[in-house]
Enzyme design. Structure first.
Site, PDB file in Angstrom:
ATOM      1  N   TYR A   1      13.235  48.988  -4.905  1.00  0.00           N
ATOM      2  CA  TYR A   1      13.740  50.267  -5.375  1.00  0.00           C
ATOM      3  C   TYR A   1      15.230  50.171  -5.694  1.00  0.00           C
ATOM      4  O   TYR A   1      15.973  49.451  -5.039  1.00  0.00           O
ATOM      5  CB  TYR A   1      13.540  51.343  -4.307  1.00  0.00           C
TER       6      TYR A   1
ATOM      7  N   GLU B   1       6.959  71.837  14.264  1.00  0.00           N
ATOM      8  CA  GLU B   1       6.304  72.381  13.074  1.00  0.00           C
ATOM      9  C   GLU B   1       6.925  73.672  12.549  1.00  0.00           C
ATOM     10  O   GLU B   1       6.571  74.121  11.450  1.00  0.00           O
ATOM     11  CB  GLU B   1       4.803  72.578  13.346  1.00  0.00           C
TER      12      GLU B   1
END
Length: 400
Positions: free
Chosen positions: A302, A376
């Protein structure tokens, strides 16, 4: 009447439990890079449920447009990734991976579930913004050549071409409720180095009859480090690391060859290309001078990730408006890599971080570990924030 920011917050809260359920479903059913067939089908169906018209790109990638008023006025993009890692999960949670040896240990389940809810929010608010928001769900972030590069080759940044793109990624050092930004150079390029040093093996007690590839390899590893310490501009971040050296001999046996594997990372594309040429020339010359031969293969990985300064400033200001200035921090640069960098080399890009840490709950494990998990409540924050950033970016693009 609620202003747009409050509407987004309200919808993110309204759909928070659905976002959590989506994340837990994805976490239970992880798939490796470029094998995300069930994940892709699930995301595709969800987008259709929201009244959208997703399209497939590459084998498992998805792109969908959300058109507001005057869709031709401006276009921005949001990106999430779909793939998981080859890691055996050690969390004891009710949504533990059902695919042994495969785990969402880098938060891609978080990115995808958040962007799905963002799609739902934006779809409901499409009458309240002008322009087009392109949502990209890409495969294979964790594996060369990177799903982003394949999506770009297949035209994900065309028809329409976004003037900017935003990517959100979990960040385990940052506590939940906070996000982080950095302008300019942010993450490194990542090339893989594979070297085989060949000599003549034999008995360790008879070195005069041998060409010792172990000794040659030791010299080579030290010498290659000098390319970074003496050739690189000290102002340009560069890292050369070798993590695998295999000399399959014994206490009294010199092998015929040694295999060396490592990584080269930097934040300058011109220096990146130059350094790799120096490595090849040095390796071949040094090994030959000591009587051996050398095969060196450097696989291009990358590119480095750069956050466009004006876009990043706009996104940071919008995040401060949405979350409060105290919840938006400045990040340092990192020598890890991300295939979002391909987008950043093609168009204006901003890759920012979503805090997921909760020390009180024991949620502190880094990414790419068997115990990685998140608080979460970050899902509600992430989904709402992406929707707000996208709409604010469209407004900014429209007046540029």
């Amino acid at each position: 009447m609620q202003d747009l920011k409050d509407q987004i917050r309200s919808l993110a809260q309204q759909y928070a439990q659905d976002t959590i359920a989506t994340r837990q479903h994805l976490h239970q059913h992880p798939e490796l890079s470029f094998q995300e067939h069930e994940t892709s089908a699930y995301v595709f169906a969800k987008l259709q449920e929201f009244g959208l018209e997703p399209q497939r790109l590459t084998d498992t990638g998805i792109v969908v447009l959300i058109k507001g008023q005057h869709p031709e006025k401006a276009t921005t993009a949001l990106r999430a990734d779909l793939d998981a890692l080859p890691i055996l999960e050690q969390n004891e949670v009710n949504y533990k991976s059902k695919h042994e040896g495969v785990m969402h240990a880098c938060g891609h389940d978080v990115h995808t579930s958040s962007l799905l809810t963002t799609a739902r929010i934006l779809s409901e608010l499409r009458d309240q913004f002008e322009g087009t928001i392109k949502l990209i769900f890409q495969p294979g972030e964790e594996k060369f050549p990177g799903g982003a590069s394949l999506m770009i080759k297949e035209g994900v940044l065309q028809n329409p071409a976004p003037q900017s793109i935003l990517g959100q990624h979990v960040f385990t050092p940052l506590e939940v409720g906070k996000v982080g930004f950095r302008s300019g150079m942010y993450m490194a390029s990542a090339d893989e180095i594979y070297i085989t040093v060949k000599g003549k093996g034999g008995h360790g007690g008879l070195p005069e009859q041998l060409v010792d590839p172990v000794l040659i390899s030791a010299h080579l590893i030290v010498a290659l480090q000098q390319i970074v310490s003496r050739r690189a501009n000290p102002k340009t971040p560069s890292v050369l690391s070798f993590g695998k050296v295999i000399a399959n001999g014994a206490t009294n046996v010199i092998p015929n060859e040694v295999k060396i594997e490592g990584t080269f990372r930097t934040m300058d594309e011109a220096w990146r290309a130059e350094a790799k040429q120096h490595m090849k020339k040095l390796a071949e010359g040094l090994v030959e001078s000591m009587g051996g031969t050398c095969d060196i293969n450097i696989m291009d990985g990358y590119p480095f990730l750069k956050n466009e300064p004006q876009l990043t400033a706009r996104a940071k200001a919008a995040a401060q408006a949405y979350l409060g200035e105290e919840n938006v921090i400045d990040l340092d640069m990192y020598m890890t890599a991300e295939d979002f960098a391909y987008y950043s080399q093609t168009t204006d890009a901003c890759f920012y971080r979503l805090g997921t840490r909760n020390e009180a709950q024991g949620i502190t494990s880094p990414v790419h570990t068997p115990t990685f998990n998140i608080d979460e409540s970050a899902l509600e924050i992430g989904s709402g924030l992406m929707a707000y950033l996208a709409i604010q970016e469209l407004k900014a693009l429209a007046i540029k």
